[in-house]
Design an enzyme around this catalytic site. Structure first.
Site, PDB file in Angstrom:
ATOM      1  N   ARG A   1       0.807  -1.219   0.000  1.00 42.64           N
ATOM      2  CA  ARG A   1       0.000   0.000   0.000  1.00 42.64           C
ATOM      3  C   ARG A   1       0.844   1.275   0.000  1.00 42.64           C
ATOM      4  O   ARG A   1       0.315   2.385  -0.071  1.00 42.64           O
ATOM      5  CB  ARG A   1      -0.925   0.014   1.219  1.00 42.64           C
TER       6      ARG A   1
ATOM      7  N   TRP B   1       2.588   5.949   1.616  1.00 39.46           N
ATOM      8  CA  TRP B   1       2.714   6.418   0.230  1.00 39.46           C
ATOM      9  C   TRP B   1       2.477   7.922   0.303  1.00 39.46           C
ATOM     10  O   TRP B   1       1.393   8.377   0.655  1.00 39.46           O
ATOM     11  CB  TRP B   1       1.679   5.745  -0.666  1.00 39.46           C
TER      12      TRP B   1
ATOM     13  N   ASN C   1      -4.536   6.792   7.223  1.00 43.28           N
ATOM     14  CA  ASN C   1      -4.597   6.533   5.776  1.00 43.28           C
ATOM     15  C   ASN C   1      -5.737   7.394   5.233  1.00 43.28           C
ATOM     16  O   ASN C   1      -6.855   7.297   5.724  1.00 43.28           O
ATOM     17  CB  ASN C   1      -4.870   5.045   5.545  1.00 43.28           C
TER      18      ASN C   1
ATOM     19  N   LYS D   1       2.066  -3.228 -17.944  1.00 45.49           N
ATOM     20  CA  LYS D   1       2.853  -4.076 -17.046  1.00 45.49           C
ATOM     21  C   LYS D   1       4.337  -3.852 -17.302  1.00 45.49           C
ATOM     22  O   LYS D   1       5.134  -3.734 -16.389  1.00 45.49           O
ATOM     23  CB  LYS D   1       2.483  -5.544 -17.314  1.00 45.49           C
TER      24      LYS D   1
ATOM     25  N   LYS E   1      -0.240  -0.079  -4.464  1.00 42.69           N
ATOM     26  CA  LYS E   1      -1.496  -0.734  -4.838  1.00 42.69           C
ATOM     27  C   LYS E   1      -2.624  -0.012  -4.116  1.00 42.69           C
ATOM     28  O   LYS E   1      -2.407   0.574  -3.069  1.00 42.69           O
ATOM     29  CB  LYS E   1      -1.427  -2.189  -4.361  1.00 42.69           C
TER      30      LYS E   1
HETATM   31  C1  F6R Z   1      -1.326  -1.940 -12.528  1.00 42.44           C
HETATM   32  C2  F6R Z   1      -2.261  -1.785 -11.423  1.00 42.44           C
HETATM   33  C3  F6R Z   1      -3.096  -0.558 -11.391  1.00 42.44           C
HETATM   34  C4  F6R Z   1      -4.504  -0.900 -10.859  1.00 42.44           C
HETATM   35  C5  F6R Z   1      -5.318   0.390 -10.693  1.00 42.44           C
HETATM   36  C6  F6R Z   1      -6.733   0.101 -10.250  1.00 42.44           C
HETATM   37  O1  F6R Z   1      -0.628  -3.139 -12.450  1.00 42.44           O
HETATM   38  O2  F6R Z   1      -2.350  -2.612 -10.557  1.00 42.44           O
HETATM   39  O3  F6R Z   1      -3.155   0.051 -12.633  1.00 42.44           O
HETATM   40  O4  F6R Z   1      -5.119  -1.743 -11.775  1.00 42.44           O
HETATM   41  O5  F6R Z   1      -4.705   1.219  -9.749  1.00 42.44           O
HETATM   42  O6  F6R Z   1      -6.773  -0.604  -9.048  1.00 42.44           O
HETATM   43  P1  F6R Z   1      -8.052  -1.401  -8.609  1.00 42.44           P
HETATM   44  O7  F6R Z   1      -8.242  -2.500  -9.553  1.00 42.44           O
HETATM   45  O8  F6R Z   1      -7.756  -1.857  -7.223  1.00 42.44           O
HETATM   46  O9  F6R Z   1      -9.193  -0.431  -8.660  1.00 42.44           O
END
Ligand code: F6R
Length: 602
Positions: free
Chosen positions: A27, A74, A100, A482, A597
């Protein structure tokens, strides 16, 4: 973004706090810190850098503290530094807080407190929290009242955990950022995500927005937004502790690529039948009047949305994939006949939640396609379907893209059926049969992929291009995302037909072009030839007998299944390619620079 943890137990808490932070590091990894109550005072350790750096600073510490908080950051307000690392304390070190989210009105509060003589040492918004609590303590409030008054003053979104010297409680609150209570006999955990305490317990309470919590060794008191004692159910999490570790793999990303046969199996379990097609997606709503579907997400989830939109359009259900940050609920089909699908692994992405809230306000039917049970998207949407991919810890999404795409494939078939439009998707029976075979086909690729060699071959290229059409286009875009995310090399994904409308100017013998041909994409063959003529090395990702193989300089094999499946298998090859290039370049694969993430800021 940012992970918080708090723990009160009958044993020392320092090491479970730090281990929990390691599990939350996906995170954010700009800084880390912990604070514990030690006798009648507080001890704080924090530093910029990783949890591993924090561990070095507390290596020799013998702590008996049984109550504490921790944070992995972050950065939003202020650069990564020791001063900006959480926990933050008030000037007299009576109160420590981890947070957070974003306190939107921190500036006027800070000015007011500075005028009152309170001292600040960081650039963060968070530092107002311990100082406000100290302010209310100084005016005769007890710790709980001081915490509640502080919450009343704050605007923004947050999950907060606080400890106060001399008080054997943890105070916490959730307003817009995730916070989960874990219960293990007489020990309690609070954390941004379940993996932080899954080694200790799988019994959880998903806190609601507006909840305020006081946790003591003797028990927990949760008060909801109406100031009533909350009666939330204790639930059991369906994740195993080993799912949150790297196991035999060097990186979480590699583990998550390799567990796709299992995660895909879980995604389709009980939802497919070769005779009956898509059987049960656990959707209660009647979607038969839906004329238009908006699939909304960010990053990788947006690419899955593109994949889903291609399929829905082939089922004669009008569909668009929209980037969540660009979503406008007030355009297009009347709200009553529209379905908004939030595609989000975490269910906590701020841009996606913002779009979801807009859609709800406009009266649009909403559905969340997510991996995280009881995530904010799952609760706020009218309905949620889970992709069941298990915890994903690597910052770069891999297995969840595959599961999202398969889930959206099943959703497209479900909508086609209830709309009675029929489906223009070729060979639906074959599609269902091949979806069931997909886990084995992924395994075949994992065993035979030649991407490690190709990664070395093309390592020092100027740029990397990925092309494909329709379903292959979303895979090409995802392949490029990616690649740039974990290698830090320049990569772009295009609709193959677009190459000649501009990007071809960049093509040289130092720009390999990866052509995704999971179906009979004859036009992609022509587009690949156009690039080859300009000197670009071509790598085909296709079944053996696809005509692109004759044009290509290199070939990455995918089994010849229904185009839905073959294109998803091409994506697995591209995941491995990115991984091997990033390893050759010695990149921090699971924690790419500047990223985290679950992006909870807009
Ligand atoms: C790329 C990646 C990000 C997420 C984006 C949305 O590898 O993981 O581009 O896909 O931040 O995140 P979610 O799916 O959690 O809404």
């Amino acid at each position: 973004m940012c992970g918080i943890i708090a723990h009160i137990g009958d044993k020392q808490v320092l090491s479970p706090l730090v281990t929990g932070l390691e599990k939350l590091e996906y995170r954010g990894y700009d800084s880390a810190g912990v604070a514990v109550k030690n006798g009648s005072g507080l001890d704080v350790w924090k530093c910029s850098g990783r949890v591993s750096d924090l561990k070095e600073t507390i290596d020799d510490v013998e702590s008996k503290a049984n109550l504490g908080i921790g944070h992995t950051r972050w950065s939003t307000h202020g650069p990564p530094s020791d001063e900006n690392a959480h926990p933050h304390t008030d000037g007299s070190d009576r109160v420590a807080a981890v947070h957070n989210g974003i306190i939107e009105n921190y500036e006027p509060i800070k000015e007011r407190l500075i005028d009152e003589g309170y001292e600040f040492t960081s650039d963060t918004d968070t530092e107002v929290i311990p100082n406000l609590i100290a302010y209310y303590l100084d005016r005769g409030n007890d710790a709980l009242d001081a915490f509640n008054h502080t919450l009343d003053d704050l605007e923004g979104s947050y999950a907060i955990a606080v400890i106060v010297d001399r008080i054997d409680s943890i105070f916490a609150a959730r307003r817009g950022s995730p916070l989960i209570l874990g219960i293990e006999d007489e020990s309690y955990y609070l954390a941004s995500d379940v993996p932080a305490f899954l080694d200790h317990t799988d019994e959880v309470v998903y806190l609601e927005d507006g909840d305020t919590v006081e946790v003591r060794s003797e028990g927990v008191n949760i008060v909801d937004e109406d100031d009533q004692t909350a009666q939330h159910q204790i639930q059991q999490v369906d994740w195993q502790p080993e799912e949150t570790g790297k196991g035999q793999y060097d990186h979480f990303m590699l583990k998550e690529i390799h567990t796709q046969p299992t995660s895909l199996q879980k995604t389709v379990e009980g939802r497919l039948d070769t005779d009956a097609g898509v059987t049960d997606l656990d959707i209660d709503k009647d979607l038969s009047d839906i004329d238009a579907v908006h699939l909304v997400g960010c990053g990788t989830s947006y690419h899955a949305a593109l994949f889903g939109a291609s399929l829905l359009n082939r089922c004669d259900v009008s569909a668009r994939a929209i980037r969540a940050s660009e979503y406008d609920a007030n355009t297009g089909t009347p709200p009553g006949n529209r379905l908004f699908v939030a595609v989000t692994q975490s269910g906590e992405t701020a841009d996606t939640l913002g779009a979801l809230r807009q859609a709800k306000e406009a009266g649009v039917e909403t559905l969340a396609v997510t991996n995280v049970v009881q995530s904010t998207a799952a609760r706020e949407a009218d309905e949620a379907v889970y992709i069941r991919a298990g915890p994903e810890i690597g910052v770069a999404a891999t297995k969840t893209f595959s599961s999202q795409a398969v889930m959206l494939t099943m959703l497209s078939q479900h909508l086609a059926r209830v709309n009675e439009n029929g489906s223009r998707v070729e060979n639906v029976n074959e599609l269902v049969a091949d979806l069931m075979e997909l886990p084995d086909a992924v395994e075949e690729i994992l065993q035979s992929s030649d991407t490690a060699r190709l990664a070395r071959e093309f390592l020092h290229s100027d740029s990397y291009f990925f092309i494909g059409r329709s379903l292959g286009c979303s895979v090409a875009k995802e392949g490029a995302l990616k690649f740039k995310e974990i290698t830090y090399e320049h990569a772009e994904g295009f609709a193959s037909g677009e190459l000649k409308h501009g990007p071809l100017a960049l093509v040289t013998d130092k720009t390999p072009v990866f052509a995704v041909c999971g179906g009979d994409n004859q036009k992609t063959v022509t587009n690949a030839k156009e690039a080859k003529t300009r000197g670009a090395p071509i790598v085909a990702i296709s079944p053996h007998d696809h005509s692109i193989v004759d044009t290509a300089d290199e070939h990455l094999y995918v089994p010849d299944l229904h185009p839905v499946c073959s294109n998803l298998l091409a994506n697995v090859q591209l995941q491995l390619l990115s991984y091997h290039c990033a390893t050759e370049l010695n990149r921090p694969i699971d924690k790419p620079r500047n990223l985290a993430k679950s992006v909870t800021v807009e």
